[in-house]
Design an enzyme around this catalytic site. Structure first.
Site, PDB file in Angstrom:
ATOM      1  N   LYS A  37      16.182  71.455  26.629  1.00 48.97           N
ATOM      2  CA  LYS A  37      14.953  71.897  25.957  1.00 48.97           C
ATOM      3  C   LYS A  37      15.049  73.395  25.683  1.00 48.97           C
ATOM      4  CE  LYS A  37      12.796  67.985  25.677  1.00 48.97           C
ATOM      5  NZ  LYS A  37      12.689  67.342  24.354  1.00 48.97           N
TER       6      LYS A  37
ATOM      7  N   TYR B   9      18.537  68.417  31.781  1.00 50.97           N
ATOM      8  CA  TYR B   9      17.471  68.052  30.839  1.00 50.97           C
ATOM      9  C   TYR B   9      16.682  69.303  30.434  1.00 50.97           C
ATOM     10  CZ  TYR B   9      12.732  66.868  29.523  1.00 50.97           C
ATOM     11  OH  TYR B   9      11.520  66.853  28.882  1.00 50.97           O
TER      12      TYR B   9
ATOM     13  N   SER C  93       9.113  71.618  26.664  1.00 52.01           N
ATOM     14  CA  SER C  93       8.579  71.292  27.988  1.00 52.01           C
ATOM     15  C   SER C  93       8.354  72.561  28.799  1.00 52.01           C
ATOM     16  CB  SER C  93       9.609  70.406  28.706  1.00 52.01           C
ATOM     17  OG  SER C  93       9.328  70.345  30.081  1.00 52.01           O
TER      18      SER C  93
HETATM   19  N1  UFG Z   1       5.890  62.602  42.644  1.00 52.00           N
HETATM   20  C1  UFG Z   1       5.745  61.911  43.829  1.00 52.00           C
HETATM   21  N2  UFG Z   1       6.185  60.619  43.884  1.00 52.00           N
HETATM   22  C2  UFG Z   1       6.749  59.989  42.829  1.00 52.00           C
HETATM   23  C3  UFG Z   1       6.895  60.693  41.620  1.00 52.00           C
HETATM   24  C4  UFG Z   1       6.459  62.012  41.568  1.00 52.00           C
HETATM   25  O1  UFG Z   1       5.256  62.445  44.809  1.00 52.00           O
HETATM   26  O2  UFG Z   1       7.133  58.818  42.957  1.00 52.00           O
HETATM   27  C5  UFG Z   1       5.409  63.982  42.572  1.00 52.00           C
HETATM   28  C6  UFG Z   1       6.498  64.982  42.264  1.00 52.00           C
HETATM   29  O3  UFG Z   1       7.122  65.420  43.434  1.00 52.00           O
HETATM   30  C7  UFG Z   1       5.709  66.090  41.578  1.00 52.00           C
HETATM   31  C8  UFG Z   1       4.567  65.340  40.893  1.00 52.00           C
HETATM   32  O4  UFG Z   1       4.502  64.078  41.522  1.00 52.00           O
HETATM   33  O5  UFG Z   1       5.164  66.933  42.534  1.00 52.00           O
HETATM   34  C9  UFG Z   1       4.810  65.130  39.419  1.00 52.00           C
HETATM   35  O6  UFG Z   1       6.080  64.555  39.258  1.00 52.00           O
HETATM   36  P1  UFG Z   1       6.553  63.939  37.865  1.00 52.00           P
HETATM   37  O7  UFG Z   1       7.940  63.413  38.065  1.00 52.00           O
HETATM   38  O8  UFG Z   1       5.526  63.028  37.328  1.00 52.00           O
HETATM   39  O9  UFG Z   1       6.550  65.207  36.910  1.00 52.00           O
HETATM   40  P2  UFG Z   1       7.387  66.565  37.035  1.00 52.00           P
HETATM   41  O10 UFG Z   1       6.385  67.651  37.129  1.00 52.00           O
HETATM   42  O11 UFG Z   1       8.443  66.511  38.046  1.00 52.00           O
HETATM   43  O12 UFG Z   1       8.152  66.503  35.650  1.00 52.00           O
HETATM   44  C10 UFG Z   1       7.496  66.824  34.476  1.00 52.00           C
HETATM   45  C11 UFG Z   1       8.094  66.046  33.312  1.00 52.00           C
HETATM   46  C12 UFG Z   1       9.501  66.473  33.043  1.00 52.00           C
HETATM   47  C13 UFG Z   1       9.614  67.955  32.994  1.00 52.00           C
HETATM   48  C14 UFG Z   1       9.022  68.573  34.217  1.00 52.00           C
HETATM   49  C15 UFG Z   1       9.060  70.062  34.197  1.00 52.00           C
HETATM   50  O13 UFG Z   1       8.075  64.672  33.570  1.00 52.00           O
HETATM   51  O14 UFG Z   1       9.894  65.951  31.799  1.00 52.00           O
HETATM   52  O15 UFG Z   1       7.661  68.169  34.311  1.00 52.00           O
HETATM   53  O16 UFG Z   1       8.232  70.534  33.193  1.00 52.00           O
HETATM   54  F1  UFG Z   1      10.912  68.340  32.931  1.00 52.00           F
END
Ligand code: UFG
Length: 336
Positions: free
Chosen positions: A153, A149, A124
């Site tokens: 990785k 998590y 990741s």
């Molecule tokens: N977000 C919202 N509302 C929500 C969910 C997410 O605004 O209900 C925003 C988050 O703040 C972020 C973006 O949407 O800015 C993406 O969030 P995600 O949770 O979809 O994805 P992340 O980038 O946080 O996480 C992803 C993967 C993880 C990994 C991470 C870091 O899902 O497995 O990238 O690489 F660890």
């Protein structure tokens, strides 16, 4: 025809990778403990490909894994199995370290025992120092992970790299995913999170069908053009095809090599929401909420290494991601 063992093959990325592997002429075998997936996925894969994939319900950390290596002549392994909820990993770190590291180590042990030398690992972008770097190359500083998590990785990559150094016949590819979203175009398989979705796209699709009232956008005051976080969203089918390219690469190159799988394009939360609304003709009510712990303001992939060395490049657009995600959500609820 090569036989490829897929650990965690019933999950979101694993199931789409099975479909692409079958399309590319491989014979996948799935091992999955179904702790975060359903056996119905097999039927989805069968409907898309016409192939019934052999399935073992088993914990990859279990010694009994050797049974699969005994029963089949395995040419390579793609290792997806693992816990993946960032927030949960902060509440139960030990469960994450035990599960995600023991699965990786047991798998390597069995591969060594049975002379299987080719491995593709599901890593990741979270292994990078995303708080301080934006356009991430494979050489970007790693560590400072934002969750247990993420560290699992990071540590699994280290374990695999050390293993490859000690066993020079090993060919390991570490794939660092950015933000996989969307679903197979058929709508037969997709992302099916348990409970309240923690990730953006599944939350948006559940709002779109009325399962949830509105989206909370985590933070509207980041130093980005519209104030919301920027990520590199990649279509799950493109990501799955990256694994086929990685397997081919590993056939010809020994050692351990890492590759980013992203599109190279940064997209804000609001841009994703607006695109979703436009292509699907559906409204997504949202409010701006507090920032979420551990969220980096902005990062995306530098994809040059994967393009040059894997001969792989993401092809599908943000529109394709939004369209397929919505189709899957509706189809999984019997609305289509
Ligand atoms: N977000 C919202 N509302 C929500 C969910 C997410 O605004 O209900 C925003 C988050 O703040 C972020 C973006 O949407 O800015 C993406 O969030 P995600 O949770 O979809 O994805 P992340 O980038 O946080 O996480 C992803 C993967 C993880 C990994 C991470 C870091 O899902 O497995 O990238 O690489 F660890």
């Amino acid at each position: 025809m090569e036989t490829i063992l897929i650990t965690g093959g019933m999950g979101f990325i694993g199931s789409h990778t099975c479909v692409e592997l079958i399309g590319a002429g491989y014979r996948p075998i799935i091992v999955d403990d179904l702790s975060n997936s359903s056996p119905q996925i097999l039927e989805g894969i069968r409907r898309i490909t016409g192939v019934s994939v052999p399935f073992y319900q088993m914990d990859v950390a279990d010694e009994a894994l050797s049974q699969i290596f005994m029963e089949h002549s395995i040419d390579g392994v793609i290792h997806f199995a693992g816990f993946k909820a960032v927030g949960e990993s902060r509440e139960a770190p030990l469960a994450y370290y035990c599960n995600n590291l023991n699965t990786t180590m047991n798998l390597l042990k069995q591969m060594g025992r049975y002379g299987v030398t080719r491995l593709v690992f599901s890593s990741s972008a979270t292994v990078y120092d995303t708080m301080r770097h934006v356009a991430l190359t494979e050489e970007t500083e790693r560590g400072y992970c934002q969750s247990p998590y993420g560290w699992t990785k990071f540590m699994s990559e280290q374990i695999i790299s050390d293993f490859a150094r000690a066993h020079p016949e090993t060919a390991a590819v570490l794939l660092r995913y950015f933000n996989p979203v969307g679903a197979h175009e058929s709508g037969e398989i997709g992302e099916a999170p348990n409970g309240v979705p923690q990730n953006l796209m599944p939350f948006v699709t559940q709002v779109a069908v009325g399962l949830r009232e509105k989206l909370s956008v985590f933070g509207g005051d980041y130093d980005t053009p519209d104030g919301t976080c920027i990520r590199d969203y990649i279509h799950i089918t493109d990501l799955a095809r990256g694994h086929v390219a990685a397997l081919r690469y590993a056939q010809e190159n020994l050692g351990a090599e890492s590759f980013n799988l992203g599109t190279g394009r940064g997209v804000s939360v609001l841009e994703l929401v607006q695109t979703f609304q436009r292509v699907n003709g559906v409204e997504i009510p949202y409010t701006i909420a507090e920032r979420r712990l551990g969220d980096a303001p902005m990062y995306y992939a530098d994809t040059q290494k994967a393009e040059k060395m894997l001969g792989w490049k993401a092809q599908l657009s943000l529109e394709d991601m939004c369209r397929s995600a919505y189709t899957w959500q509706k189809k999984s609820m019997g609305l289509l």
